[in-house]
Design a protein around this motif. Structure first.
Motif, PDB file in Angstrom:
ATOM      1  N   HIS A 188      13.678  34.975 -17.271  1.00  0.00           N
ATOM      2  CA  HIS A 188      13.925  33.960 -16.253  1.00  0.00           C
ATOM      3  C   HIS A 188      12.835  33.837 -15.547  1.00  0.00           C
ATOM      4  O   HIS A 188      12.669  33.379 -14.681  1.00  0.00           O
ATOM      5  N   HIS A 244      25.082  34.892 -10.974  1.00  0.00           N
ATOM      6  CA  HIS A 244      23.957  35.640 -10.369  1.00  0.00           C
ATOM      7  C   HIS A 244      24.508  36.863  -9.906  1.00  0.00           C
ATOM      8  O   HIS A 244      25.708  36.922  -9.370  1.00  0.00           O
ATOM      9  N   ASP A 283      21.797  35.487 -14.651  1.00  0.00           N
ATOM     10  CA  ASP A 283      20.191  35.230 -14.135  1.00  0.00           C
ATOM     11  C   ASP A 283      20.241  36.365 -13.310  1.00  0.00           C
ATOM     12  O   ASP A 283      20.551  36.162 -11.808  1.00  0.00           O
ATOM     13  N   PRO A 321      14.193  28.816 -13.607  1.00  0.00           N
ATOM     14  CA  PRO A 321      14.806  28.894 -12.568  1.00  0.00           C
ATOM     15  C   PRO A 321      15.404  27.409 -11.983  1.00  0.00           C
ATOM     16  O   PRO A 321      14.708  26.372 -12.383  1.00  0.00           O
ATOM     17  N   HIS A 377      10.360  33.196 -10.101  1.00  0.00           N
ATOM     18  CA  HIS A 377      11.187  32.098  -9.786  1.00  0.00           C
ATOM     19  C   HIS A 377      10.585  31.011  -9.272  1.00  0.00           C
ATOM     20  O   HIS A 377      11.143  30.013  -8.438  1.00  0.00           O
ATOM     21  N   GLU A 382      18.556  38.012 -10.428  1.00  0.00           N
ATOM     22  CA  GLU A 382      17.463  38.123  -9.469  1.00  0.00           C
ATOM     23  C   GLU A 382      18.050  38.725  -8.172  1.00  0.00           C
ATOM     24  O   GLU A 382      19.052  38.889  -8.194  1.00  0.00           O
TER      25      GLU A 382
HETATM   26 ZN   LIG Z   1      17.405  31.809 -10.980  1.00  0.00          ZN
END
Ligand SMILES: [Zn+2]
Length: 283
Positions: A82, A226, A9, A122, A86, A11
């Motif tokens: 994604h 992540h 993911d 998210p 978020h 971010e």
């Molecule tokens: Zn996320």
């Protein structure tokens, strides 16, 4: 040998849902970006093990890091969505969700020139009662989802009774393939196992057992991580102790654990799994 799904993911460290109360979205622009070296580390790790991954990229980030997204795609990995900024599905109206998945898909496709097939919400926030999101994904041209986490962890997170293997979701708008993040079934309980904080804080053997369990069923597991989880030097926010453990615990060991996992199992992107449940229709 089953090829599992390695998913990331994509971010920034400050975009985590648990920090929402501390870091306003309006402040994102002013915070130090750390995603490039984090992703470079992950790309090296994946290349070393000849593994492919699916990157679920935040639209907000893609708009600012187009070159990074292109590099990921050029390395043979899949780019998926994604959402935009978020916001969890539990905090969105159907209209807001549609805007988020439409805008992020358009921006990602504009960067790579490759159609986006997949979505992950998210914080696994497509929860019971929010199934309308699945219909909107189909209407917006998505072919698969990877948001239904089959675990029970309080309201706003997870879909406890979801089927734990890849499957088709028949919806009024059509059919959507679902790739649930993996869990470990133990003594009748479903434990979140294959990713994120669970991967950092639980013994490594739990993640391994979860993927072995998928193999014994003959289906691929879905692992997630992540970029900020491989960055122990990231700036820390002043958050309650439980959040601190969940987000900062075990960061120093993540790379080593990932290295071990990638050596022990074969991984590919979700889209590269054509033999599954008719998934050739997705590609
Ligand atoms: Zn996320």
């Amino acid at each position: 040998m089953v090829a599992h799904h390695f998913t990331i993911d994509l971010e920034e460290y400050f975009q985590v849902s648990a920090f929402e109360g501390r870091v306003a979205r309006s402040a994102w622009e002013r915070l130090e970006s750390r995603v490039i070296p984090q992703v470079e580390l992950l790309l090296d790790l994946l290349a070393r093990h000849e593994a492919r991954a699916t990157f679920f990229v935040l639209g907000w980030l893609a708009e600012r890091q187009g070159e990074l997204v292109r590099r990921i795609a050029r390395a043979g990995h899949e780019i998926a969505s994604h959402g935009w900024d978020h916001v969890r599905v539990t905090h969105q109206t159907p209209r807001q969700f549609r805007d988020s998945v439409r805008r992020s898909k358009r921006v990602l496709e504009g960067i790579t020139g490759i159609p986006v097939a997949g979505f992950r919400a998210p914080s696994f926030s497509i929860v019971p009662g929010r199934e309308w999101a699945l219909d909107i994904l189909i209407e917006e041209g998505y072919r698969y989802d990877s948001s239904l986490f089959p675990v029970r962890r309080g309201p706003g997170y997870g879909y406890p009774d979801a089927i734990p293997e890849p499957h088709w979701l028949p919806r009024s708008a059509g059919a959507l393939a679902e790739f649930p993040p993996s869990m470990l079934e133990l003594w009748g309980l479903r434990l979140p196992a294959a990713g994120g904080a669970y991967f950092r804080l639980f013994p490594y053997a739990i993640a391994r057992a979860a993927l072995r369990q998928c193999e014994s069923r003959g289906t691929p597991g879905t692992f997630y991580i992540h970029p900020w989880e491989v960055d122990p030097e990231q700036p820390r926010f002043n958050v309650p102790w439980s959040t601190r453990i969940r987000h900062y615990g075990g960061l120093r060991g993540t790379v080593q654990r990932l290295d071990r996992l990638l050596a022990e199992f074969r991984f590919t992107s979700i889209q590269a799994t054509p033999s599954l449940v008719g998934l050739d229709q997705v590609a």
